[in-house]
Write a protein that holds these residues in place. Structure first.
Motif, PDB file in Angstrom:
ATOM      1  N   SER A 111      11.511 -17.402   3.647  1.00 35.50           N
ATOM      2  CA  SER A 111      11.286 -16.856   2.550  1.00 35.50           C
ATOM      3  C   SER A 111      11.534 -15.209   2.524  1.00 35.50           C
ATOM      4  O   SER A 111      10.157 -14.709   2.333  1.00 35.50           O
ATOM      5  N   VAL A 112      12.147 -14.825   1.403  1.00 37.22           N
ATOM      6  CA  VAL A 112      11.802 -13.305   0.989  1.00 37.22           C
ATOM      7  C   VAL A 112      10.564 -13.213  -0.168  1.00 37.22           C
ATOM      8  O   VAL A 112       9.424 -12.490   0.205  1.00 37.22           O
ATOM      9  N   PRO A 113      10.724 -14.089  -1.078  1.00 40.48           N
ATOM     10  CA  PRO A 113       9.131 -14.039  -2.244  1.00 40.48           C
ATOM     11  C   PRO A 113       8.293 -14.746  -0.912  1.00 40.48           C
ATOM     12  O   PRO A 113       7.580 -14.012  -1.140  1.00 40.48           O
ATOM     13  N   ALA A 114       8.320 -15.696  -0.075  1.00 41.21           N
ATOM     14  CA  ALA A 114       6.934 -15.818   0.429  1.00 41.21           C
ATOM     15  C   ALA A 114       6.658 -14.890   1.028  1.00 41.21           C
ATOM     16  O   ALA A 114       5.041 -14.424   1.424  1.00 41.21           O
ATOM     17  N   ALA A 115       7.634 -13.769   2.272  1.00 41.81           N
ATOM     18  CA  ALA A 115       6.797 -12.949   2.836  1.00 41.81           C
ATOM     19  C   ALA A 115       5.645 -12.203   1.970  1.00 41.81           C
ATOM     20  O   ALA A 115       5.899 -11.474   2.324  1.00 41.81           O
ATOM     21  N   ASN A 116       7.137 -11.332   0.427  1.00 38.08           N
ATOM     22  CA  ASN A 116       6.528 -10.700  -0.072  1.00 38.08           C
ATOM     23  C   ASN A 116       4.809 -11.045  -0.109  1.00 38.08           C
ATOM     24  O   ASN A 116       3.609 -10.009  -0.171  1.00 38.08           O
ATOM     25  N   THR A 117       4.852 -12.375  -1.372  1.00 42.86           N
ATOM     26  CA  THR A 117       3.294 -12.625  -1.245  1.00 42.86           C
ATOM     27  C   THR A 117       2.521 -12.996   0.463  1.00 42.86           C
ATOM     28  O   THR A 117       0.968 -11.808   0.237  1.00 42.86           O
ATOM     29  N   ALA A 118       2.735 -12.747   1.335  1.00 40.50           N
ATOM     30  CA  ALA A 118       2.399 -12.708   2.831  1.00 40.50           C
ATOM     31  C   ALA A 118       2.002 -10.944   2.463  1.00 40.50           C
ATOM     32  O   ALA A 118       1.071 -10.539   3.492  1.00 40.50           O
ATOM     33  N   PHE A 119       3.023 -10.160   2.196  1.00 40.03           N
ATOM     34  CA  PHE A 119       2.445  -8.903   2.408  1.00 40.03           C
ATOM     35  C   PHE A 119       1.522  -8.606   1.727  1.00 40.03           C
ATOM     36  O   PHE A 119       0.721  -7.559   2.410  1.00 40.03           O
ATOM     37  N   LYS A 120       1.645  -8.434   0.622  1.00 35.73           N
ATOM     38  CA  LYS A 120       0.749  -8.620  -0.380  1.00 35.73           C
ATOM     39  C   LYS A 120      -1.127  -9.013   0.107  1.00 35.73           C
ATOM     40  O   LYS A 120      -2.140  -8.079   0.379  1.00 35.73           O
ATOM     41  N   ILE A 121      -1.017 -10.204   1.335  1.00 32.01           N
ATOM     42  CA  ILE A 121      -2.072 -10.486   1.598  1.00 32.01           C
ATOM     43  C   ILE A 121      -2.839  -9.964   2.414  1.00 32.01           C
ATOM     44  O   ILE A 121      -3.921  -9.367   3.006  1.00 32.01           O
ATOM     45  N   GLY A 122      -1.502  -9.872   3.516  1.00 30.31           N
ATOM     46  CA  GLY A 122      -1.723  -8.749   4.665  1.00 30.31           C
ATOM     47  C   GLY A 122      -2.474  -7.219   4.598  1.00 30.31           C
ATOM     48  O   GLY A 122      -3.718  -6.696   5.400  1.00 30.31           O
ATOM     49  N   LYS A 123      -2.059  -7.072   3.414  1.00 30.63           N
ATOM     50  CA  LYS A 123      -2.246  -5.534   3.084  1.00 30.63           C
ATOM     51  C   LYS A 123      -3.628  -5.568   2.559  1.00 30.63           C
ATOM     52  O   LYS A 123      -4.318  -4.593   2.998  1.00 30.63           O
ATOM     53  N   LYS A 124      -4.513  -6.296   1.564  1.00 29.10           N
ATOM     54  CA  LYS A 124      -5.302  -6.742   1.796  1.00 29.10           C
ATOM     55  C   LYS A 124      -6.398  -6.622   2.418  1.00 29.10           C
ATOM     56  O   LYS A 124      -7.532  -5.669   2.722  1.00 29.10           O
ATOM     57  N   VAL A 125      -6.520  -7.567   3.485  1.00 32.16           N
ATOM     58  CA  VAL A 125      -7.482  -7.630   5.160  1.00 32.16           C
ATOM     59  C   VAL A 125      -7.465  -6.607   5.772  1.00 32.16           C
ATOM     60  O   VAL A 125      -8.313  -6.073   6.006  1.00 32.16           O
ATOM     61  N   LEU A 126      -5.884  -5.959   6.167  1.00 31.22           N
ATOM     62  CA  LEU A 126      -5.865  -5.052   6.683  1.00 31.22           C
ATOM     63  C   LEU A 126      -7.251  -3.733   6.144  1.00 31.22           C
ATOM     64  O   LEU A 126      -7.546  -2.977   6.787  1.00 31.22           O
ATOM     65  N   ALA A 127      -6.770  -3.509   4.802  1.00 29.06           N
ATOM     66  CA  ALA A 127      -6.765  -2.645   3.850  1.00 29.06           C
ATOM     67  C   ALA A 127      -8.957  -2.736   4.222  1.00 29.06           C
ATOM     68  O   ALA A 127     -10.046  -1.239   3.989  1.00 29.06           O
ATOM     69  N   GLU A 128      -9.319  -3.915   3.799  1.00 29.46           N
ATOM     70  CA  GLU A 128     -10.841  -4.495   4.763  1.00 29.46           C
ATOM     71  C   GLU A 128     -11.104  -3.919   5.541  1.00 29.46           C
ATOM     72  O   GLU A 128     -12.220  -3.217   5.725  1.00 29.46           O
ATOM     73  N   TYR A 129     -10.276  -4.341   6.494  1.00 30.06           N
ATOM     74  CA  TYR A 129     -10.386  -3.915   7.384  1.00 30.06           C
ATOM     75  C   TYR A 129     -10.610  -2.308   8.219  1.00 30.06           C
ATOM     76  O   TYR A 129     -11.901  -1.361   8.992  1.00 30.06           O
ATOM     77  N   ALA A 130      -9.833  -1.450   7.269  1.00 29.09           N
ATOM     78  CA  ALA A 130      -9.939  -0.296   7.188  1.00 29.09           C
ATOM     79  C   ALA A 130     -11.133   0.623   7.026  1.00 29.09           C
ATOM     80  O   ALA A 130     -11.637   1.220   7.461  1.00 29.09           O
ATOM     81  N   GLU A 131     -11.564  -0.228   5.912  1.00 24.81           N
ATOM     82  CA  GLU A 131     -13.293  -0.348   5.503  1.00 24.81           C
ATOM     83  C   GLU A 131     -14.022   0.136   6.174  1.00 24.81           C
ATOM     84  O   GLU A 131     -15.194   0.647   6.317  1.00 24.81           O
ATOM     85  N   GLN A 132     -14.045  -1.220   6.657  1.00 16.88           N
ATOM     86  CA  GLN A 132     -14.899  -1.610   7.534  1.00 16.88           C
ATOM     87  C   GLN A 132     -15.193  -0.900   8.500  1.00 16.88           C
ATOM     88  O   GLN A 132     -16.167  -0.491   9.600  1.00 16.88           O
ATOM     89  N   ASP A 133     -14.331  -0.890   9.330  1.00 15.31           N
ATOM     90  CA  ASP A 133     -14.115   0.458  10.741  1.00 15.31           C
ATOM     91  C   ASP A 133     -14.531   2.142   9.885  1.00 15.31           C
ATOM     92  O   ASP A 133     -15.601   2.770  11.177  1.00 15.31           O
ATOM     93  N   ALA A 134     -14.957   2.398   8.478  1.00  8.37           N
ATOM     94  CA  ALA A 134     -14.904   3.345   8.512  1.00  8.37           C
ATOM     95  C   ALA A 134     -16.573   3.779   8.205  1.00  8.37           C
ATOM     96  O   ALA A 134     -16.590   4.469   8.517  1.00  8.37           O
ATOM     97  N   ALA A 135     -16.809   2.430   7.635  1.00  5.97           N
ATOM     98  CA  ALA A 135     -18.609   2.176   6.805  1.00  5.97           C
ATOM     99  C   ALA A 135     -19.025   2.590   8.752  1.00  5.97           C
ATOM    100  O   ALA A 135     -20.308   2.889   8.770  1.00  5.97           O
ATOM    101  N   ALA A 136     -18.780   1.868   9.623  1.00  4.94           N
ATOM    102  CA  ALA A 136     -19.030   1.258  10.945  1.00  4.94           C
ATOM    103  C   ALA A 136     -18.912   2.825  11.473  1.00  4.94           C
ATOM    104  O   ALA A 136     -19.836   2.816  12.842  1.00  4.94           O
ATOM    105  N   ALA A 137     -18.127   4.046  11.356  1.00  4.46           N
ATOM    106  CA  ALA A 137     -17.652   5.314  11.847  1.00  4.46           C
ATOM    107  C   ALA A 137     -18.919   6.092  11.821  1.00  4.46           C
ATOM    108  O   ALA A 137     -19.153   6.816  11.908  1.00  4.46           O
ATOM    109  N   GLU A 138     -19.905   6.422  10.424  1.00  2.91           N
ATOM    110  CA  GLU A 138     -20.193   6.750   9.699  1.00  2.91           C
ATOM    111  C   GLU A 138     -21.928   6.528  10.032  1.00  2.91           C
ATOM    112  O   GLU A 138     -22.086   5.748  10.323  1.00  2.91           O
TER     113      GLU A 138
END
Length: 138
Positions: A111-138
């Protein structure tokens, strides 16, 4: 069942190893340390059967197992588990693009509503990984 009651080569031990590899040692430690008399048998069951007999099989790559798991969790609306398994999918080697493709496919079949929620969750997790990668690169 205590560790003293297990036989060498038991599916529990294999499951515990894979569970730690996929979900992370910290997550598994939290889950098992927070277990009590009421939940101990459940922790034993999922470690032995989900992780020790399914995730240890040779028939599919871990990235494929992750894709299937993400889809099933979206279909069922299991959002906390989905967040945990987006982390696991990345740990298993899935790319952000592959996860996006699973979510897009899920929009059609779950369902589109289920995927919408999944994208919100995925966006959050990917942002966390990007922050961790940026911190590790410093």
């Amino acid at each position: 069942m205590s560790s003293a009651d297990r036989l060498p080569g038991d599916t529990y031990d294999a499951g515990l190893t894979v569970r730690k590899q996929v979900l992370g040692t910290e997550h598994v430690a939290r889950a098992t340390n927070n277990s009590n008399e009421f939940t101990d048998e459940f922790q034993e069951m999922i470690t032995r059967y989900a992780w020790g007999t399914i995730w240890t099989r040779d028939g599919l790559e871990r990235t494929t197992r992750s894709a299937i798991t993400l889809t099933a969790l979206i279909a069922g609306g299991y959002w906390e588990e989905l967040e945990m398994h987006v982390h696991a999918a990345l740990r298993n080697g899935m790319t952000a693009n592959e996860i996006k493709e699973v979510f897009l496919q899920s929009a059609i079949y779950c369902s589109v509503p289920a995927a919408n929620t999944a994208f919100k969750i995925g966006k959050k997790v990917l942002a966390e990984y990007a922050e961790q990668d940026a911190a590790a690169a410093e």
